[in-house]
Design an enzyme around this catalytic site. Structure first.
Site, PDB file in Angstrom:
ATOM      1  CG  HIS A 264      -0.281  39.611 -26.179  1.00 44.16           C
ATOM      2  ND1 HIS A 264      -1.586  39.887 -26.507  1.00 44.16           N
ATOM      3  CD2 HIS A 264       0.184  40.735 -25.568  1.00 44.16           C
ATOM      4  CE1 HIS A 264      -1.890  41.108 -26.107  1.00 44.16           C
ATOM      5  NE2 HIS A 264      -0.831  41.653 -25.526  1.00 44.16           N
ATOM      6  CD  GLU A 265       3.327  41.057 -23.608  1.00 45.34           C
ATOM      7  OE1 GLU A 265       3.620  42.195 -24.049  1.00 45.34           O
ATOM      8  OE2 GLU A 265       2.290  40.841 -22.947  1.00 45.34           O
ATOM      9  CG  HIS A 268       2.611  44.555 -27.515  1.00 44.96           C
ATOM     10  ND1 HIS A 268       1.714  45.533 -27.873  1.00 44.96           N
ATOM     11  CD2 HIS A 268       1.994  43.804 -26.565  1.00 44.96           C
ATOM     12  CE1 HIS A 268       0.591  45.370 -27.155  1.00 44.96           C
ATOM     13  NE2 HIS A 268       0.739  44.331 -26.371  1.00 44.96           N
ATOM     14  CD  GLU A 294      -2.784  45.224 -26.003  1.00 43.32           C
ATOM     15  OE1 GLU A 294      -2.974  44.031 -26.304  1.00 43.32           O
ATOM     16  OE2 GLU A 294      -1.875  45.588 -25.223  1.00 43.32           O
TER      17      GLU A 294
HETATM   18 ZN    ZN Z   1      -0.651  43.659 -24.924  1.00 37.78          ZN
END
Ligand code: ZN
Length: 498
Positions: A264-265, A268, A294
């Site tokens: 997830h990170e 980003h 997101e």
């Molecule tokens: Zn996030």
């Protein structure tokens, strides 16, 4: 001054603003990762001084004169400089409406609040945090009224994270989601449960660190520009396209938790690492909004990371680090990584029930900003919404209202971006499939193909376009949440053999 000189001044001003943001960002990152517990007092002072200097730089006579000049010569500006002028104009209006002492006091309040929140969460003691939350809510409402007296205060909060998002658009979006998702959850609840006990076998932290490095390599995260830290609540900070910090939290008895945090990170980080070079150290560098951000992180986490093909790809690495896992097939791991059950913690939630966690927070924020609820009543409201939306009882505040860091950092209005981002992601997948076979690419470990497509459609533009404009360009169509609900229905019908 001519336009050329004005742009040079603008570049110079934005470089200085970047420098303040960079310094304050490093202090925050240090605070979250390795700074000793007792270091809050000097950091609070330094943050106060730097934020005051940065405020004066951005709102002072020189910056104001420059903005006026750019607005007068707007037609002579390039599209990039027009956008920079628009963004400045917007933030100038916001900064100037808020008296400097209040702005500085708020920065200091947030610094204290995040320390108190951490302690309150550890002790599961909402009462400790309540006075800070109360002040944050009051300040947010006051700032909304000062900056945009013409606007609904909660719309103002939402607009901070996703330009143009409103309560009304959220209501419509969440309504559409709820109608389609709740019946799928009901079917899943009635289906035969998936055995996922084996993923909670002990997986030593040192081995999980190795897994994190393997994941970063698969995602093509350059180790010269991106490092991973360890924190309570994972997040990403992008300082520039040369320096992005991601974080994770390791649980020995749940390796999937960190694995999906890293992915997830990492999503980003990829976004922040790929702005076009010409936007470096300007206001156009980096992601345009939280919703778009997101959409990238959740795309990698769920659409890529929780796909059968990705599990097959990472499986040999997992078995190498934890040979016990080899007793289970990649298919079993795939199903275990997609168990969908109503649960307490948002960041641990599965893809299907996740949006319901967001809807709870949306209802809470509406009440906090728009309603007249007392802060002492918020935990009760939280608990009853979890009962209503997810059918579960919240045992304590640590697993309830204190679980997320967002409100302690002033991030009221942030949460809807997560659900919106997930929906953006599903529509991006639909579009990406017109260019190449996405599942094939994941299977072959060619994540670079996915990165290349997203770089071309999203990342390279930085903040050049408004979020909705950028997404419509990428989709080649208007945003439609049906791609998201269709995706969820297809996926969970297959995972649970409904
Ligand atoms: Zn996030």
């Amino acid at each position: 001054m001519n336009v050329q000189e004005a742009i040079e001044k603008l570049n110079d001003l934005e470089l200085k603003e970047f420098a303040y943001g960079h310094a304050m960002g490093i202090l925050s990152y240090d605070d979250e990762t390795v700074a000793p517990k007792g270091s809050g007092i000097p950091r609070g002072k330094t943050m106060g001084v730097l934020s005051e200097l940065s405020y004066k730089l951005s709102t002072g006579d020189e910056a104001r004169g420059l903005l006026d000049f750019l607005k007068e010569h707007y037609d002579e500006l390039s599209p990039e400089d027009k956008r920079r002028t628009d963004l400045r104009d917007k933030s100038m209006r916001e900064l100037r409406a808020i008296p400097v002492e209040e702005y500085v006091a708020y920065t200091e309040l947030l610094n204290d609040a995040s320390n108190v929140w951490r302690e309150a969460k550890n002790k599961s003691d909402y009462k400790l945090f309540e006075p800070y939350l109360s002040k944050i809510i009051e300040t947010q409402k006051r700032f909304a009224g000062l900056v945009r007296p013409d606007m609904d205060p909660y719309d103002y909060c939402l607009d901070q994270y996703e330009e143009g998002l409103t309560r009304e658009k959220c209501e419509e979006f969440f309504g559409a989601l709820r109608r389609r998702i709740v019946p799928i959850i009901e079917k899943v609840k009635a289906a035969e449960p998936i055995d996922d006990a084996f993923v909670r076998r002990r997986f030593p932290v040192e081995d999980q660190r190795r897994l994190s490095r393997a994941l970063m390599e698969i995602m093509r995260l350059p180790e010269d520009n991106c490092v991973i830290g360890e924190v309570e609540h994972p997040f990403t900070t992008g300082f520039s396209k040369y320096d992005v910090r991601i974080t994770t939290h390791y649980y020995e008895d749940n390796f999937l938790s960190s694995m999906y945090s890293v992915i997830h990170e990492g999503g980003h980080a990829l976004y922040d690492l790929h702005s076009d070079d010409r936007f470096c150290f300007t206001s156009l560098e980096g992601g345009v909004s939280m919703g778009v951000h997101e959409s990238q992180s959740r795309f990698y986490e769920n659409i890529v990371g929780r796909s059968r093909e990705f599990i097959e790809l990472i499986y040999p690495e997992i078995v190498k680090l934890s040979p016990e896992m080899g007793k289970h097939t990649p298919e079993e791991l795939y199903r275990a990584a997609n168990v969908a059950l109503p649960s307490l913690i948002r960041t641990e939630a599965d893809e299907l029930t996740y949006p319901l966690h967001i809807m709870v927070r949306f209802e809470m924020e509406k009440a906090m900003i728009g309603g007249d609820i007392k802060t002492s009543e918020l935990p009760e409201m939280w608990n009853s919404l979890y009962k209503e939306y997810l059918g579960i009882d919240v045992p304590d505040d640590k697993n309830g209202i204190l679980q997320d860091s967002h409100w302690s950092g002033g991030g009221i209005g942030y949460f809807p971006s997560y659900a919106l981002g997930s929906a953006y992601g599903a529509q991006l997948l639909h579009k990406m499939r017109e260019s190449f076979d996405v599942a094939e690419a994941i299977k072959a470990g060619e994540i670079g193909k996915i990165n290349g497509w997203l770089e071309d459609k999203i990342w390279k533009y930085g903040s050049l376009y408004k979020p909705s404009e950028l997404m419509e360009k990428a989709f080649g169509a208007e945003f439609d949440p049906k791609y998201y609900t269709d995706y969820l229905e297809r996926k969970f019908t297959e995972v649970y053999r409904l």
